[in-house]
Write a protein that holds these residues in place. Structure first.
Motif, PDB file in Angstrom:
ATOM      1  N   UNK A 142      14.658   6.107  -3.216  1.00  0.00           N
ATOM      2  CA  UNK A 142      13.260   6.541  -3.174  1.00  0.00           C
ATOM      3  C   UNK A 142      12.519   6.198  -4.464  1.00  0.00           C
ATOM      4  N   UNK A 143      13.052   5.225  -5.205  1.00  0.00           N
ATOM      5  CA  UNK A 143      12.444   4.856  -6.475  1.00  0.00           C
ATOM      6  C   UNK A 143      11.307   3.866  -6.304  1.00  0.00           C
ATOM      7  N   UNK A 144      11.215   3.226  -5.132  1.00  0.00           N
ATOM      8  CA  UNK A 144      10.226   2.183  -4.931  1.00  0.00           C
ATOM      9  C   UNK A 144      10.660   0.843  -5.470  1.00  0.00           C
ATOM     10  N   UNK A 145      11.871   0.777  -6.014  1.00  0.00           N
ATOM     11  CA  UNK A 145      12.388  -0.476  -6.579  1.00  0.00           C
ATOM     12  C   UNK A 145      13.059  -1.308  -5.489  1.00  0.00           C
ATOM     13  N   UNK A 146      14.050  -0.720  -4.809  1.00  0.00           N
ATOM     14  CA  UNK A 146      14.738  -1.434  -3.734  1.00  0.00           C
ATOM     15  C   UNK A 146      13.922  -1.452  -2.452  1.00  0.00           C
ATOM     16  N   UNK A 147      13.089  -0.434  -2.252  1.00  0.00           N
ATOM     17  CA  UNK A 147      12.244  -0.357  -1.058  1.00  0.00           C
ATOM     18  C   UNK A 147      10.825  -0.005  -1.495  1.00  0.00           C
ATOM     19  N   UNK A 148       9.966  -1.007  -1.690  1.00  0.00           N
ATOM     20  CA  UNK A 148       8.604  -0.747  -2.176  1.00  0.00           C
ATOM     21  C   UNK A 148       7.744   0.071  -1.217  1.00  0.00           C
ATOM     22  N   UNK A 149       8.174   0.210   0.042  1.00  0.00           N
ATOM     23  CA  UNK A 149       7.389   0.981   1.016  1.00  0.00           C
ATOM     24  C   UNK A 149       7.900   2.406   1.173  1.00  0.00           C
ATOM     25  N   UNK A 150       8.934   2.774   0.411  1.00  0.00           N
ATOM     26  CA  UNK A 150       9.469   4.146   0.406  1.00  0.00           C
ATOM     27  C   UNK A 150       9.877   4.624   1.803  1.00  0.00           C
ATOM     28  N   UNK A 151      10.275   3.715   2.686  1.00  0.00           N
ATOM     29  CA  UNK A 151      10.792   4.083   3.996  1.00  0.00           C
ATOM     30  C   UNK A 151       9.761   4.475   5.028  1.00  0.00           C
TER      31      UNK A 151
END
Length: 288
Positions: free
Chosen positions: A162-171
């Motif tokens: 939930x850091x926005x690093x691996x998933x910029x859309x936060x799921x």
């Protein structure tokens, strides 16, 4: 009597006014001699100098009694409030509604999270130090620069998925959104009584119903080394620790009421007069 009722022309009135301002016969300026005006001016000058001095002295005396690092008097808040990001307020509290197939409905939520986490980048956290202990960070001295106390780093990568690093859309487009829980600051507050407080999210009114979530950091805890907080002047670079919650099994097209509580000694969440003390409640609806 007729002289009193006699109307004067404009030029006569102006002449009378000029005569009042300066009378060349009596040498009076606005009805007073020069020496009288000097004494009056000196009197009011002395009067306002004394009044200003007394006011400045009272302010100085008051400021000498004020502790610049800690308020002498604090309100009745003994348990911290809790806030949620992204925070979208509707007519009846926090309401987060969006459609997974319409990025216009969740794009603003993602932007809110990104903006919020800019204060937790490695560059923003550079003035703070790395803390590894799991105990309270008690500081009796000012060991930081410019007579301040040290603050522990909290960087966004600690929120992992939930850091926005691996998933910029936060799921959000997958229907598995991330939300960030923040506990408000209270000076010298020691939560948990030696045990790190943690976040626990459940359905409102149906605690037995399983709500599948992932917490970041692990177990959804606020590490004790972020406490106590000593105030803005003592810790100007202090950043609140965060806990991210990723919801994994949200039923689509149904409005759900969810509450996230902070579990720990010294933290209450049953205050009917403050719905955000120790907890945050919100409505979530994900459409497809």
């Amino acid at each position: 009597m007729s002289a009193l009722n006699e109307k004067k022309t404009c030029s006569e009135r102006m002449e009378n006014f000029r005569h009042f301002v300066w009378n060349p016969e009596t040498k009076l300026f606005m009805g007073r001699t020069l020496i009288n005006w000097v004494w009056i001016s000196l009197y009011y000058l002395a009067f306002y100098v004394v009044m200003s001095g007394l006011f400045a002295l009272s302010i100085y005396s008051l400021m000498r009694t004020v502790n610049p690092y800690e308020p002498d008097y604090q309100d009745q808040l003994k348990s911290p409030g809790v806030t949620l990001r992204p925070d979208v307020y509707g007519d009846r509290g926090l309401q987060i509604y969006y459609n997974v197939s319409d990025n216009k409905t969740w794009g603003g939520l993602v932007t809110t999270l990104r903006t919020f986490l800019t204060a937790y980048t490695p560059a923003a956290q550079r003035p703070n130090i790395n803390c590894t202990s799991n105990t309270y960070f008690i500081q009796d001295t000012f060991d930081g620069p410019n007579k301040t106390k040290l603050s522990c780093k909290f960087t966004s990568d600690m929120l992992q998925n939930c850091s926005g690093i691996t998933d910029p859309t936060f799921g959000f487009p997958e229907g598995k959104p991330c939300f960030i829980i923040k506990m408000n600051r209270i000076i010298k507050f020691l939560p948990g009584n030696g045990t790190a407080p943690r976040v626990d999210c459940t359905y409102v009114g149906d605690e037995a119903r399983q709500l599948e979530v992932d917490y970041y950091p692990v177990n959804g805890t606020f590490n004790l080394h972020y406490f106590p907080y000593y105030g803005k002047k003592s810790q100007p670079s202090y950043s609140n620790p965060l806990v991210a919650v990723k919801f994994l099994n949200i039923t689509r097209n149904v409005e759900l009421r969810i509450v996230c509580k902070i579990i720990g000694a010294g933290i209450t969440f049953d205050n009917v007069h403050d719905p955000y003390e120790g907890k945050v409640e919100f409505k979530l609806k994900i459409e497809d």
